[in-house]
Design an enzyme around this catalytic site. Structure first.
Site, short mmCIF file in Angstrom:
data_model
loop_
_atom_site.label_atom_id
_atom_site.label_comp_id
_atom_site.label_asym_id
_atom_site.label_seq_id
_atom_site.Cartn_x
_atom_site.Cartn_y
_atom_site.Cartn_z
N CYS A 86 -11.15 3.28 -0.49
CA CYS A 86 -9.82 3.74 -0.08
C CYS A 86 -9.48 2.96 1.20
CB CYS A 86 -9.84 5.24 0.20
SG CYS A 86 -8.34 5.85 0.96
N GLU A 144 -4.85 9.20 9.54
CA GLU A 144 -3.44 9.09 9.94
C GLU A 144 -3.14 9.89 11.19
OE1 GLU A 144 -0.68 9.14 6.73
OE2 GLU A 144 -1.65 7.35 5.94
N CYS A 197 -3.98 -1.19 -2.25
CA CYS A 197 -4.17 0.26 -2.36
C CYS A 197 -5.10 0.48 -3.55
CB CYS A 197 -2.81 0.93 -2.61
SG CYS A 197 -2.92 2.68 -3.00
N ASP A 244 0.87 -1.19 0.00
CA ASP A 244 0.00 0.00 0.00
C ASP A 244 0.90 1.23 0.00
OD1 ASP A 244 -2.36 1.61 0.26
OD2 ASP A 244 -1.91 1.85 2.39
N SER A 245 0.28 2.38 -0.22
CA SER A 245 1.03 3.63 -0.16
C SER A 245 1.46 3.95 1.27
CB SER A 245 0.15 4.77 -0.70
OG SER A 245 -1.08 4.79 0.01
N HIS A 255 -8.05 3.53 3.87
CA HIS A 255 -8.17 4.14 5.20
C HIS A 255 -9.62 4.19 5.71
CE1 HIS A 255 -4.20 5.47 4.14
NE2 HIS A 255 -4.05 6.16 5.26
#
Ligand code: DGL
Length: 280
Positions: free
Chosen positions: A192, A160, A81, A18-19, A194
């Site tokens: 996404c 985050e 991702c 993932d990023s 997150h």
């Protein structure tokens, strides 16, 4: 191939990338559904976010990660991702014989199975929304489905920062989602990595009538099916203390470890920093 060679291949890890930290939601689901598998996770924490970058850049980054995972001798790869799945998966498939899956197709498939009124919403990064990849996959499965996309770029930094249950997140979610709520969708894809971490907020804002789809669940299921089909499932659980799960990042190993420990039930031992730019 002898039996012992076959056992060796089955015991190799699955590569998940993932990023950054978001793909841990996918890794978590793989751990739950196929607990015998080893995982090598790479989070590109030095170059996150991918969601606002060009296709060319995301493809270049993804190719470097593919090289790293090849060197780790993974038996399969999960592009955990959405943005990299949207922009780079086709290219990566052309460049490797290792079986590789993304998160977009599984998410689209689940949503088409869930919707009753054939109105599906997708929330994701700017890159994923502008690629229209979810719309294409959904329409391939059922062309009568209407798909409404909405980019929600502020959700990634909010997650985050750890603001998973916070009035600021509620406020922003309210603004981002109001047009989708008014549109009458009955299914919303969390497109996404997150977003599953703010599921509670999203559910509150969208209401009980809207089903939230987390592509991570179906991705782990598809990985299991793929490994089964190729005879690659690990039949035995790796011995304790054998580093079943390994985590690599391109920056901020401590911060990554802290975040991982906040979302996994058990702690992760360590994350190692590597120079991903070396893999070309
Ligand atoms: N992992 C990305 C995705 O699922 C979100 C974070 C980013 O923009 O890099 O699209």
């Amino acid at each position: 191939m002898t039996i012992s060679e076959e056992q060796t291949i089955n015991g190799l890890p699955v590569g998940v990338f993932d990023s950054g930290v978001g793909g841990l939601t996918v890794a978590r689901e793989i751990m739950r559904q196929i607990p015998n598998e080893r995982i090598v996770y790479f989070g590109d924490t030095a170059r996150v976010p991918y969601g606002s970058k060009s296709q060319e850049t995301v493809t270049k980054y993804s190719r470097q990660i593919l090289r790293f995972l090849q060197q780790q001798r993974v038996k399969a790869i999960v592009v955990a991702c959405n943005t990299a799945s949207a922009y780079a998966l086709d290219q990566l498939e052309e460049e490797t014989d290792i079986p590789i899956i993304g998160v977009v197709k599984p998410g689209a498939k689940t949503a088409v199975g869930v919707t009753r009124n054939k109105k599906i919403g997708v929330i994701a990064t700017e890159g994923t929304i502008s690629s229209e990849i979810y719309t294409r996959y959904i329409k391939k499965l059922d062309e009568k489905v209407e798909v409404l996309g909405k980019a929600c770029p502020l959700f990634v930094p909010l997650v985050e920062e750890g603001l998973l249950e916070d009035p600021v997140t509620d406020e922003i979610a309210g603004r981002y989602l109001s047009s989708l709520k008014d549109s009458g969708i009955d299914t919303l894809i969390l497109g996404c990595t997150h977003y599953p971490l703010i599921r509670g907020t999203l559910k509150r804002v969208m209401g009980e009538e809207v089903t939230l789809v987390n592509p991570a669940y179906e991705t782990a299921r598809e990985l299991k099916e793929l490994l089964e089909e190729k005879g690659l499932l690990n039949e035995t659980h790796p011995p304790l203390g054998s580093n079943q799960y390994q985590f690599y990042v391109s920056d901020g190993a401590d911060k990554f470890q802290h975040f991982a420990n906040s979302i996994f039930k058990y702690g992760i031992l360590a994350a190692k920093q590597i120079n991903i730019e070396e893999y070309n």
